[in-house]
Design a protein around this motif. Structure first.
Motif, PDB file in Angstrom:
ATOM      1  N   GLY A  40       0.816  -1.215   0.000  1.00 42.17           N
ATOM      2  CA  GLY A  40       0.000   0.000   0.000  1.00 42.17           C
ATOM      3  C   GLY A  40       0.848   1.263   0.000  1.00 42.17           C
ATOM      4  N   SER A  43       2.971   1.682  -3.235  1.00 41.42           N
ATOM      5  CA  SER A  43       2.234   2.122  -4.425  1.00 41.42           C
ATOM      6  C   SER A  43       1.849   3.590  -4.336  1.00 41.42           C
ATOM      7  N   GLU A  44       1.736   4.129  -3.137  1.00 36.61           N
ATOM      8  CA  GLU A  44       1.432   5.556  -2.985  1.00 36.61           C
ATOM      9  C   GLU A  44       2.668   6.420  -3.186  1.00 36.61           C
ATOM     10  N   ARG A  48       1.879   2.741  -9.323  1.00 39.62           N
ATOM     11  CA  ARG A  48       1.171   1.463  -9.272  1.00 39.62           C
ATOM     12  C   ARG A  48       1.863   0.360 -10.076  1.00 39.62           C
ATOM     13  N   ALA A  95      -6.844   0.893  -5.646  1.00 36.88           N
ATOM     14  CA  ALA A  95      -6.317   2.229  -5.945  1.00 36.88           C
ATOM     15  C   ALA A  95      -6.209   2.441  -7.455  1.00 36.88           C
ATOM     16  N   ASP A  99      -7.736   5.384  -9.848  1.00 35.79           N
ATOM     17  CA  ASP A  99      -6.913   6.204 -10.741  1.00 35.79           C
ATOM     18  C   ASP A  99      -7.416   6.187 -12.178  1.00 35.79           C
ATOM     19  N   PHE A 164      -0.908   6.589 -11.915  1.00 35.54           N
ATOM     20  CA  PHE A 164      -0.741   7.428 -10.736  1.00 35.54           C
ATOM     21  C   PHE A 164       0.213   8.571 -11.062  1.00 35.54           C
TER      22      PHE A 164
END
Length: 174
Positions: A40, A43-44, A48, A95, A99, A164
């Motif tokens: 998590g 990926s932020e 991604r 997520a 996106d 992203f």
């Protein structure tokens, strides 16, 4: 959950108890619980696509490790690591949906996506149980999972853009 159909064959091959056979499933689920803590935030921070490629490459490799395991320790370690690396799909996919789709169409996309976490654990034991009673060696369950993971990896590499964009915007404008 797919290997649950081949636990008796694994018990016979490795010579471990039924509890250790069940542990092969539990360790995967344990890794599946630990993995989101890693994937998590990654990926932020970096996007991604790259974490998905890294994790699916590792997951495919560890599933090969399961298929080639010769002792109890190796199958248990590979199952745990498979769980850690396969958890990225569960975490990042939600997520990714946010996106890619706008607010009006996101609900439909998420409804289809929601089917996957329920379909896999339902179909996996059915397929492996069929393979077990049809006389296929227990290792083939892992080979089928490896093939599926490899196909998913190829689809990620070929078709997934990096949605992203915020990460790149922030990185280059500091």
């Amino acid at each position: 959950s797919a290997p649950s159909g081949i636990v008796p064959q694994m018990i016979e091959y490795f010579g471990f108890s039924h509890e250790v056979g069940v542990l092969t499933i539990a360790l995967f689920v344990g890794g599946y619980c630990v993995g989101p803590l890693v994937w998590g935030p990654v990926s932020e921070n970096i996007g991604r696509k790259v974490p998905l490629i890294i994790s699916f490459t590792a997951y495919t490799g560890f599933t090969i490790g399961c298929a080639l395991s010769r002792n109890t320790g190796s199958i248990l370690v590979f199952r745990f690591l498979s769980g850690v690396f396969s958890a990225s799909a569960l975490v990042i996919s939600g997520a990714l949906m946010g996106d890619i789709w706008d607010a009006r169409t996101r609900g439909k996309a998420l409804s289809v996506f929601t089917l996957a976490p329920f379909a896999g654990p339902s179909l996996g034991p059915t397929v492996s149980g069929f393979m077990a009673v049809s006389g296929v060696h227990w290792r083939w369950v892992y080979w089928v999972m490896t093939i599926f993971a490899g196909l998913c990896l190829a689809l990620i590499v070929i078709t997934l853009p990096e949605p992203f964009k915020y990460v790149y915007f922030v990185s280059y404008n500091r």
